[in-house]
Design a protein around this motif. Structure first.
Motif, PDB file in Angstrom:
ATOM      1  N   GLY A   1       1.000  -0.783   0.497  1.00  0.00           N
ATOM      2  CA  GLY A   1      -0.220  -0.549   0.012  1.00  0.00           C
ATOM      3  C   GLY A   1       0.854   1.250   0.073  1.00  0.00           C
ATOM      4  N   LEU A   2       2.093   0.971  -0.737  1.00  0.00           N
ATOM      5  CA  LEU A   2       2.544   2.162  -0.936  1.00  0.00           C
ATOM      6  C   LEU A   2       3.028   2.869  -1.931  1.00  0.00           C
ATOM      7  CD1 LEU A   2       5.761   1.093   1.312  1.00  0.00           C
ATOM      8  CD2 LEU A   2       4.234   2.663   1.936  1.00  0.00           C
ATOM      9  N   TRP A   3       2.757   4.564  -1.649  1.00  0.00           N
ATOM     10  CA  TRP A   3       3.132   4.869  -3.718  1.00  0.00           C
ATOM     11  C   TRP A   3       4.511   4.804  -3.255  1.00  0.00           C
ATOM     12  CZ3 TRP A   3      -1.317   4.138  -6.087  1.00  0.00           C
ATOM     13  CH2 TRP A   3      -2.585   4.620  -5.094  1.00  0.00           C
ATOM     14  N   VAL A   4       5.261   5.311  -5.117  1.00  0.00           N
ATOM     15  CA  VAL A   4       6.482   5.323  -5.684  1.00  0.00           C
ATOM     16  C   VAL A   4       6.717   6.324  -5.884  1.00  0.00           C
ATOM     17  CG1 VAL A   4       8.617   4.156  -5.864  1.00  0.00           C
ATOM     18  CG2 VAL A   4       6.613   3.211  -4.837  1.00  0.00           C
ATOM     19  N   ILE A   5       7.953   7.428  -5.012  1.00  0.00           N
ATOM     20  CA  ILE A   5       8.509   7.947  -6.406  1.00  0.00           C
ATOM     21  C   ILE A   5       9.705   7.508  -6.809  1.00  0.00           C
ATOM     22  CG2 ILE A   5       9.679  10.866  -6.201  1.00  0.00           C
ATOM     23  CD1 ILE A   5       7.420  11.351  -4.363  1.00  0.00           C
TER      24      ILE A   5
END
Length: 576
Positions: free
Chosen positions: A126-130
């Motif tokens: 459930g983590l977004w990524v840059i």
């Protein structure tokens, strides 16, 4: 009836299996997660002044940096779970070109460097990524993450539109970018933004360069929000010592986003570390702890607990439970019982190579003519008279002269006795600088003439000692440790780890300077002068039972390697 019941039972099982498969495919390819609401995924991340929206809804980036290449793959899930439990919603990570393409035409995106697996794991949790794909990333890495074979081009101009550099970037991006394009937000993946290069404002040698990198990303399918990262002169006066929490609190109060570099620093295993050049050259230690909320070994720090409490009060959400900490072991010392002198080990190197003049590491005809990236290089030559040996500042970065076990220090002269037949110079690459305007000047080894009585030495026999696992594995036969072994030399012993191996820390009191290998893996350099006094040894690097411990020592050894359950970085900071 019995037959029908069995068939119906099988049907129910098949239906259940099919539902599970459909659920998995929906999750894997549509990016659905029980932790996230469903969204259309057509607009993505957008910026408006200091605020962000994700799919047109207000969104605050609570980011944290963890580099997959600095964390054992077996611990990726543990570290990301601890990030999630702290209230972080976005993972940021660099992509190290030098590790993914160690030689021209050779690419590695497997095991520890499986970037796709790392990003998919972030999505699963459930983590977004840059994503920060470089090609230059700084990241406290040797040459800022650029491969050293670029320096074989004597006209090379790194981080510019120099043809040799742009051609190499295009080849790397042709391999890298197709792997991450399907993982973008609009395609159901976790990547919400991509950084263009890194801190180019402090370099800025070519006005066309950033345009080239932007087009190189977009032409290969990158369609999410692009961003840059830079140091601004005014930021230097805006930092504070000690209390990180007050700074984050003020950022949150203003409704702004934040990224913690690093949330978990990890370890620069092997010779990965770079160096600083300002105000003088300083090599970086293997630990990349960075005084981060999550320690090098994955421990919760006081900073972690304060940050978790702050973010929970601002978000109003209930965070996942904090994962349990892993047990650490103070193993019995490993007694060194085998020995191999450096000169005996030279027979296992690639080469040797003859040259009238000194040759830099990068220009040695090794590793499929890609040169030598890391480690040591031995330069042997003959001399016919005594006198003073001068480096003329042509040693990069340290040299051990065999006659008196003396280290060059800049231009300090070394006395050579009359009648000696040869001089051996063991030159160590302590790490190329990772930032600054002198990246093109980071050749290692002997970069110019060594003078004896002001006359240059000639006719060298050169050995490449890059200390790769393949080199260490060739050592055979080892010799029984003599009563008075010579140096430099390799020493071998055994560590016994019963049951499931635990994390530990390698400590070498009584040793001077060298490198530690566990089961052929390079943990990193040690040096008695510090500051770091213990090397992190993750449990996944160990086998249950017997483990091989090899130490390369330059000057002096205690013949015993200790294992402790606590780190020792040689410094501490108070958290208020």
């Amino acid at each position: 009836m019995t037959f029908l019941r069995i068939r119906n039972t099988h049907k129910r099982k098949y239906v259940l299996i099919c539902l599970c498969i459909v659920g998995f495919l929906s999750y894997r390819y549509l990016g659905l997660s029980p932790m996230r609401p469903r969204m259309s995924r057509t607009v993505g991340l957008s910026a408006n002044s200091s605020q962000f929206t994700l799919e047109r809804l207000p969104f605050r980036i609570l980011g944290g940096s963890i580099h997959y290449f600095r964390v054992p793959r077996a611990y990726w899930r543990d570290r990301l779970m601890k990030m999630k439990s702290c209230g972080i919603n976005t993972l940021t990570t660099y992509v190290p070109w030098s590790l993914h393409q160690p030689e021209r035409g050779v690419f590695n995106f497997h095991t520890q460097l499986d970037l796709e697996a790392y990003l998919n794991l972030a999505a699963e949790l459930g983590l977004w990524v840059i994503l920060r794909p470089g090609p230059y990333i700084s990241a406290e890495l040797d040459l800022g993450g650029l491969p050293s074979w670029l320096l074989r081009d004597r006209s090379m101009k790194l981080r510019t539109t120099h043809r040799g550099f742009t051609e190499a970037v295009n080849i790397f991006f042709d391999k890298l970018i197709p792997k991450v394009v399907p993982l973008q937000f609009k395609k159901g993946g976790p990547i919400i933004a991509v950084q263009v290069e890194n801190e180019y404002g402090s370099f800025a040698k070519d006005q066309s360069y950033m345009i080239f990198i932007k087009e190189a990303l977009q032409s290969r399918g990158i369609s999410e929000l692009l961003l840059t990262s830079d140091n601004h002169n005014t930021l230097k006066s805006g930092g504070v010592d000690g209390d990180m929490i007050s700074t984050v609190r003020e950022i949150l109060r203003r409704g702004m986003s934040v990224n913690l570099y690093m949330f978990h620093g990890g370890t620069s295993f092997g010779f990965m570390s770079g160096a600083l050049s300002n105000p003088t050259y300083m090599a970086l230690v293997p630990s990349h702890d960075f005084d981060a909320p999550l320690s090098e070994a994955g421990d919760y720090t006081p900073k972690y607990h304060l940050l978790r409490d702050l973010l929970s009060r601002y978000s109003g959400e209930t965070f996942p439970d904090m994962p349990a900490l892993r047990y650490r072991e103070a193993y019995e010392p490993a007694i060194m019982y085998h020995h191999l002198s450096l000169w005996d080990a030279l027979s296992f190197t690639e080469g040797p190579f003859k040259s009238v003049k000194p040759v830099t590491m990068e220009h040695l005809p090794v590793n499929n003519k890609n040169g030598q990236s890391y480690g040591y290089t031995m330069y042997e030559t003959s001399i016919s008279s005594g006198g003073l040996l001068k480096s003329g500042d042509n040693v990069r970065d340290r040299a051990l002269v065999r006659q008196f076990d003396h280290f060059f220090e800049k231009s300090r002269p070394v006395p050579i006795c009359q009648g000696e037949e040869g001089a051996d110079l063991l030159v160590e690459n302590c790490g190329r600088v990772h930032q600054g305007r002198d990246l093109n000047k980071q050749h290692k080894g002997l970069i110019g003439d060594i003078l004896l009585n002001n006359a240059p030495l000639r006719d060298f026999t050169i050995y490449s000692l890059d200390m790769k696992p393949s080199f260490i594995d060739r050592f055979a036969p080892w010799k029984t440790l003599p009563e008075n072994p010579g140096f430099p030399a390799f020493f071998m012993g055994r560590l016994f780890a019963y049951g499931y191996p635990s994390d530990t820390f390698v400590r070498l009191p009584g040793w001077e300077k060298g490198v530690v290998f566990i089961n052929g893996l390079n943990l990193g350099r040690y040096w008695s002068i510090g500051p770091q006094q213990a090397l992190y040894l993750p449990g996944p690097f160990l086998n249950s039972g017997i483990n091989q411990v090899i130490v390369f020592e330059e000057q002096e050894g205690d013949y015993k390697v200790h294992f402790e359950d606590m780190p020792d970085l040689g410094m501490a900071a108070d958290i208020q």
